[in-house]
Motif scaffolding. Structure first.
Motif, short mmCIF file in Angstrom:
data_model
loop_
_atom_site.label_atom_id
_atom_site.label_comp_id
_atom_site.label_asym_id
_atom_site.label_seq_id
_atom_site.Cartn_x
_atom_site.Cartn_y
_atom_site.Cartn_z
N THR A 18 42.12 37.53 63.83
CA THR A 18 40.99 37.24 62.95
C THR A 18 40.97 38.20 61.77
N LEU A 19 41.41 39.44 61.97
CA LEU A 19 41.44 40.40 60.87
C LEU A 19 42.39 39.94 59.77
N PHE A 20 43.50 39.33 60.15
CA PHE A 20 44.45 38.86 59.16
C PHE A 20 44.05 37.49 58.63
N ALA A 21 43.39 36.70 59.45
CA ALA A 21 42.93 35.38 59.00
C ALA A 21 41.89 35.53 57.90
N GLU A 22 41.16 36.65 57.91
CA GLU A 22 40.13 36.89 56.90
C GLU A 22 40.71 37.39 55.58
N ALA A 23 42.02 37.70 55.56
CA ALA A 23 42.67 38.19 54.34
C ALA A 23 42.98 37.01 53.43
N ALA A 24 42.01 36.62 52.66
CA ALA A 24 42.19 35.48 51.76
C ALA A 24 41.31 35.67 50.54
N THR A 25 41.88 36.22 49.48
CA THR A 25 41.13 36.43 48.25
C THR A 25 41.15 35.21 47.36
N GLY A 26 42.09 34.30 47.62
CA GLY A 26 42.26 33.15 46.76
C GLY A 26 43.25 33.40 45.64
N LEU A 27 43.84 34.59 45.59
CA LEU A 27 44.83 34.88 44.55
C LEU A 27 46.11 34.07 44.74
N LEU A 28 46.50 33.82 45.99
CA LEU A 28 47.65 32.95 46.25
C LEU A 28 47.19 31.51 46.11
N ASP A 29 47.86 30.76 45.25
CA ASP A 29 47.47 29.37 45.09
C ASP A 29 48.63 28.45 45.48
N GLU A 30 48.44 27.16 45.30
CA GLU A 30 49.46 26.18 45.69
C GLU A 30 50.78 26.41 44.96
N GLY A 31 50.70 26.78 43.70
CA GLY A 31 51.92 27.06 42.93
C GLY A 31 52.69 28.23 43.51
N ASP A 32 51.98 29.27 43.93
CA ASP A 32 52.62 30.42 44.57
C ASP A 32 53.29 30.01 45.87
N MET A 33 52.62 29.17 46.63
CA MET A 33 53.17 28.74 47.91
C MET A 33 54.41 27.85 47.68
N ARG A 34 54.37 27.01 46.65
CA ARG A 34 55.56 26.20 46.32
C ARG A 34 56.73 27.10 45.92
N GLU A 35 56.44 28.13 45.13
CA GLU A 35 57.49 29.06 44.72
C GLU A 35 58.06 29.79 45.92
N ALA A 36 57.20 30.24 46.82
CA ALA A 36 57.67 30.89 48.04
C ALA A 36 58.49 29.92 48.87
N GLY A 37 58.04 28.68 48.97
CA GLY A 37 58.75 27.66 49.72
C GLY A 37 60.13 27.37 49.16
N GLY A 38 60.28 27.55 47.85
CA GLY A 38 61.58 27.34 47.23
C GLY A 38 62.64 28.31 47.73
N ALA A 39 62.22 29.43 48.26
CA ALA A 39 63.17 30.42 48.78
C ALA A 39 63.55 30.15 50.24
N LEU A 40 62.86 29.19 50.87
CA LEU A 40 63.07 28.93 52.30
C LEU A 40 64.14 27.87 52.54
N GLN A 41 64.78 28.00 53.69
CA GLN A 41 65.70 26.97 54.17
C GLN A 41 64.88 25.88 54.85
N PRO A 42 65.30 24.62 54.77
CA PRO A 42 64.57 23.56 55.49
C PRO A 42 64.48 23.86 56.99
N GLY A 43 63.30 23.61 57.54
CA GLY A 43 63.05 23.86 58.96
C GLY A 43 62.56 25.27 59.24
N HIS A 44 62.58 26.14 58.24
CA HIS A 44 62.14 27.52 58.43
C HIS A 44 60.68 27.67 58.01
N SER A 45 60.05 28.71 58.50
CA SER A 45 58.68 29.01 58.11
C SER A 45 58.66 30.40 57.49
N ALA A 46 57.53 30.75 56.88
CA ALA A 46 57.42 32.05 56.23
C ALA A 46 55.99 32.54 56.25
N ALA A 47 55.88 33.86 56.22
CA ALA A 47 54.62 34.52 55.96
C ALA A 47 54.68 34.96 54.50
#
Length: 154
Positions: free
Chosen positions: A80-109
């Motif tokens: 719960t301490l980490f679940a509450e870490a959400a300022t809203g600074l990371l947006d969908e564009g950031d997540m897409r950019e992060a996803g671009g570095a991932l291999q299919p089938g992989h997950s990321a923090a």
């Protein structure tokens, strides 16, 4: 755990902000083993977690957001301490950019954090008119490779 950011009040006192994208192979999902170390860094006021999000890259290349409580972390962790870490600074564009570095089938923090240890230096520099105009990271693998090359030359 210090997470919330009041932009107007905090920005002048903040340290540098960094992000990490930590990839997990398809056959080894996050188990939470690093979360106690992250918590320790926060408790010692070395960093402040601003956002922590999880994403999975599907076989077709699409991205799926994952809630930290659905990641399947092992052990007795208070997520719960980490679940509450959400300022809203990371947006969908950031997540897409992060996803671009991932291999299919992989997950990321995706971790966005303030280097609170550097805040006094950053504040002093800003007050003197200086500003950070570039920063970067050298991957550990590159350092190891260079050191190996140097050893081979000797």
């Amino acid at each position: 755990m210090r997470c919330p950011v009041n932009a107007a009040a905090d920005i002048d006192e903040m340290g540098p902000i960094d992000y990490l994208v930590i990839e997990f192979p398809a056959d080894r999902q996050p188990d939470g083993s690093a979360l106690p170390m992250l918590r320790d860094l926060v408790d010692r006021d070395i960093i402040r977690v601003l956002d922590l999000a999880f994403v999975r890259k599907e076989a077709d290349g699409s991205l799926t957001g994952m809630d930290i409580s659905d990641v399947g972390l092992a052990g007795e962790l208070d997520v719960t301490l980490f679940a509450e870490a959400a300022t809203g600074l990371l947006d969908e564009g950031d997540m897409r950019e992060a996803g671009g570095a991932l291999q299919p089938g992989h997950s990321a923090a995706v971790l966005l954090y303030e280097n609170t240890w550097a805040a006094p230096l950053a504040v002093a520099l800003r007050r003197s008119g200086a500003e950070l105009v570039a920063s970067g990271r050298i991957p550990v693998q590159a350092i190891i490779s260079t050191l190996d090359s140097l050893d081979a030359e000797n």
